[in-house]
Design an enzyme around this catalytic site. Structure first.
Site, PDB file in Angstrom:
ATOM      1  N   GLU A 224       0.817  -1.218   0.000  1.00 48.76           N
ATOM      2  CA  GLU A 224       0.000   0.000   0.000  1.00 48.76           C
ATOM      3  C   GLU A 224       0.843   1.256   0.000  1.00 48.76           C
ATOM      4  OE1 GLU A 224      -2.833  -0.302   3.187  1.00 48.76           O
ATOM      5  OE2 GLU A 224      -3.700  -2.101   2.315  1.00 48.76           O
ATOM      6  N   HIS A 229       1.643  13.431  -3.005  1.00 50.61           N
ATOM      7  CA  HIS A 229       1.308  14.476  -3.967  1.00 50.61           C
ATOM      8  C   HIS A 229      -0.212  14.590  -3.996  1.00 50.61           C
ATOM      9  CE1 HIS A 229       1.786  16.849  -7.653  1.00 50.61           C
ATOM     10  NE2 HIS A 229       0.726  16.207  -8.116  1.00 50.61           N
ATOM     11  N   TYR A 236      -6.629   4.396 -11.022  1.00 54.65           N
ATOM     12  CA  TYR A 236      -6.706   2.926 -10.999  1.00 54.65           C
ATOM     13  C   TYR A 236      -6.395   2.390 -12.379  1.00 54.65           C
ATOM     14  CZ  TYR A 236      -8.953   3.449  -6.483  1.00 54.65           C
ATOM     15  OH  TYR A 236      -9.213   3.767  -5.186  1.00 54.65           O
ATOM     16  N   ARG A 249       9.818   1.476  10.082  1.00 58.28           N
ATOM     17  CA  ARG A 249       9.368   0.828  11.330  1.00 58.28           C
ATOM     18  C   ARG A 249       8.525  -0.394  11.006  1.00 58.28           C
ATOM     19  NH1 ARG A 249       3.880   1.694  12.229  1.00 58.28           N
ATOM     20  NH2 ARG A 249       3.002   3.317  10.901  1.00 58.28           N
TER      21      ARG A 249
HETATM   22  C1  LIG Z   1       2.926   4.854   5.545  1.00 60.29           C
HETATM   23  C2  LIG Z   1       1.872   3.904   6.011  1.00 60.29           C
HETATM   24  C3  LIG Z   1       1.997   3.304   7.254  1.00 60.29           C
HETATM   25  C4  LIG Z   1       1.021   2.419   7.716  1.00 60.29           C
HETATM   26  N1  LIG Z   1       1.168   1.840   8.938  1.00 60.29           N
HETATM   27  C5  LIG Z   1       0.199   1.010   9.406  1.00 60.29           C
HETATM   28  C6  LIG Z   1       0.330   0.402  10.685  1.00 60.29           C
HETATM   29  O1  LIG Z   1       1.316   0.578  11.403  1.00 60.29           O
HETATM   30  N2  LIG Z   1      -0.694  -0.398  11.113  1.00 60.29           N
HETATM   31  C7  LIG Z   1      -1.806  -0.646  10.341  1.00 60.29           C
HETATM   32  O2  LIG Z   1      -2.673  -1.370  10.781  1.00 60.29           O
HETATM   33  N3  LIG Z   1      -1.921  -0.109   9.117  1.00 60.29           N
HETATM   34  C8  LIG Z   1      -0.959   0.714   8.640  1.00 60.29           C
HETATM   35  N4  LIG Z   1      -1.072   1.277   7.401  1.00 60.29           N
HETATM   36  C9  LIG Z   1      -2.117   0.798   6.495  1.00 60.29           C
HETATM   37  C10 LIG Z   1      -3.381   1.551   6.498  1.00 60.29           C
HETATM   38  O3  LIG Z   1      -4.144   1.102   7.566  1.00 60.29           O
HETATM   39  C11 LIG Z   1      -4.022   1.218   5.177  1.00 60.29           C
HETATM   40  O4  LIG Z   1      -3.326   1.838   4.144  1.00 60.29           O
HETATM   41  C12 LIG Z   1      -5.465   1.568   5.159  1.00 60.29           C
HETATM   42  O5  LIG Z   1      -6.131   0.602   5.920  1.00 60.29           O
HETATM   43  C13 LIG Z   1      -6.053   1.589   3.766  1.00 60.29           C
HETATM   44  O6  LIG Z   1      -6.287   0.310   3.317  1.00 60.29           O
HETATM   45  P1  LIG Z   1      -6.975   0.044   1.924  1.00 60.29           P
HETATM   46  O7  LIG Z   1      -6.164   0.745   0.877  1.00 60.29           O
HETATM   47  O8  LIG Z   1      -6.915  -1.421   1.754  1.00 60.29           O
HETATM   48  O9  LIG Z   1      -8.356   0.576   1.979  1.00 60.29           O
HETATM   49  C14 LIG Z   1      -0.112   2.149   6.912  1.00 60.29           C
HETATM   50  C15 LIG Z   1      -0.228   2.750   5.644  1.00 60.29           C
HETATM   51  C16 LIG Z   1       0.735   3.624   5.199  1.00 60.29           C
HETATM   52  C17 LIG Z   1       0.583   4.268   3.856  1.00 60.29           C
END
Ligand SMILES: Cc1cc2nc3c(=O)[nH]c(=O)nc-3n(C[C@H](O)[C@H](O)[C@H](O)COP(=O)(O)O)c2cc1C
Length: 292
Positions: A224, A229, A236, A249
């Site tokens: 993900e 930006h 998509y 991390r």
């Molecule tokens: C830089 C970044 C760090 C993230 N860190 C975590 C995290 O530590 N724990 C977590 O559960 N999700 C984390 N996420 C994920 C987000 O929860 C996730 O992108 C969000 O649920 C969107 O999911 P979807 O695109 O499937 O809808 C992170 C996402 C990004 C972009």
């Protein structure tokens, strides 16, 4: 015998302790001959260990303490002054029974709860902080980021679970994992950053998570990336290339959605700043990103 790939961070860890004169033993439930054969695939590793000991050299293997007691004896150390780094439950039990400190990097994902007897459970070898155990710290972190061997992945942007933009206000441009199944198993889950190239739009800074999103407890490991930006429309299906250059991390769980979002914004700041450093900025012009 098949070549055994090392875990990400294993080489770094072994070299670090070797350079700092920390004596190391390799103690495994395999036979000594088997260990010697496996280790021969990794240049210079054998010389890093003062002691190599297999289960054929003790009467009872892990989870019994014998192998670690014998390793400590051969190192001339009190087990209480030793730190065991393990990946299995029998190994953790053996280390604790021998009276050592134990860090575990579980070999199976989402199994943290099984390892409660370990002193610390870490997600990957990248997350070990030797200074916590009175050992010399790594010197390779730069401004809260750890450079990694650049990793290139790409494909059309797919829809995630739709939480990114709706629930979090963080629109991620997810990549399909189907072409990367093997690489994904090898790559520890966590928060990474780098550069993202889009066929018709250019190259952008990017911060991303790879893993199961512990807050949402996904059953699938996802990729993900959040492109830093403000885009005015969705893209998509467009070809996206990622050049991942550093680690920030491990993924974590959070007590609230607000705290998850706050942490992701902190990751964004770390990544944005780091990507201006010459050692990371140089990858921006990589043909993998610009010639797609
Ligand atoms: C830089 C970044 C760090 C993230 N860190 C975590 C995290 O530590 N724990 C977590 O559960 N999700 C984390 N996420 C994920 C987000 O929860 C996730 O992108 C969000 O649920 C969107 O999911 P979807 O695109 O499937 O809808 C992170 C996402 C990004 C972009």
């Amino acid at each position: 015998m098949d070549k055994i790939k090392s875990l990400p961070g294993a080489n770094r860890l072994i070299r670090h302790f070797k350079i700092h004169g920390v004596p190391m033993a390799l103690a495994s439930n395999s036979s000594t001959a088997n260990i010697e054969s496996k280790i021969s695939y990794h240049k210079g590793w054998k010389e890093c260990f003062s002691v190599i000991i297999g289960s054929d050299e003790v009467s009872k293997g892990k989870p019994f303490p014998d192998i670690f007691l014998e390793a400590a004896k051969r190192l001339n150390k009190d087990p209480a002054d030793c730190l065991v780094i393990e990946d299995s439950l029998p190994g953790v039990l053996a280390g604790k029974a021998a009276g050592t400190k134990v860090i575990v990097v579980p070999s199976l994902p989402k199994q943290t709860h099984l390892y409660t007897s370990a002193d610390e459970v870490v997600n990957s070898l990248l997350d070990i902080r030797p200074e916590k155990w009175g050992l010399p710290p790594f010197q390779d972190w730069i401004e809260n980021t750890l450079p990694i061997d650049p990793w290139r992945i790409g494909g059309p942007v797919i829809k995630g679970f739709g939480r990114g933009s709706k629930v979090l206000g963080i629109p991620t441009a997810n990549l399909s994992t189907k072409d990367y199944a093997d690489e994904l198993v090898e790559h520890p889950s966590g928060v990474y950053f780098g550069w993202a190239g889009l066929a018709t739009r250019g190259v952008f800074k990017m911060v991303m998570s790879i893993g199961w999103n512990p807050y949402f407890n996904n059953t699938e490991k996802t990729i993900e990336p959040w492109l830093l930006h403000d885009f005015t429309e969705d893209f998509y299906g467009e070809e996206l290339r990622l050049l991942i250059v550093g680690y920030i991390r491990p993924e974590a769980n959070f007590p609230s959605l607000e705290s998850l979002v706050a942490k992701i914004h902190e990751d964004r700041e770390v990544a944005e700043k780091a990507l201006d450093l010459p050692s990371y900025a140089e990858f921006k012009d990589d043909p993998y990103l610009t010639k797609l």
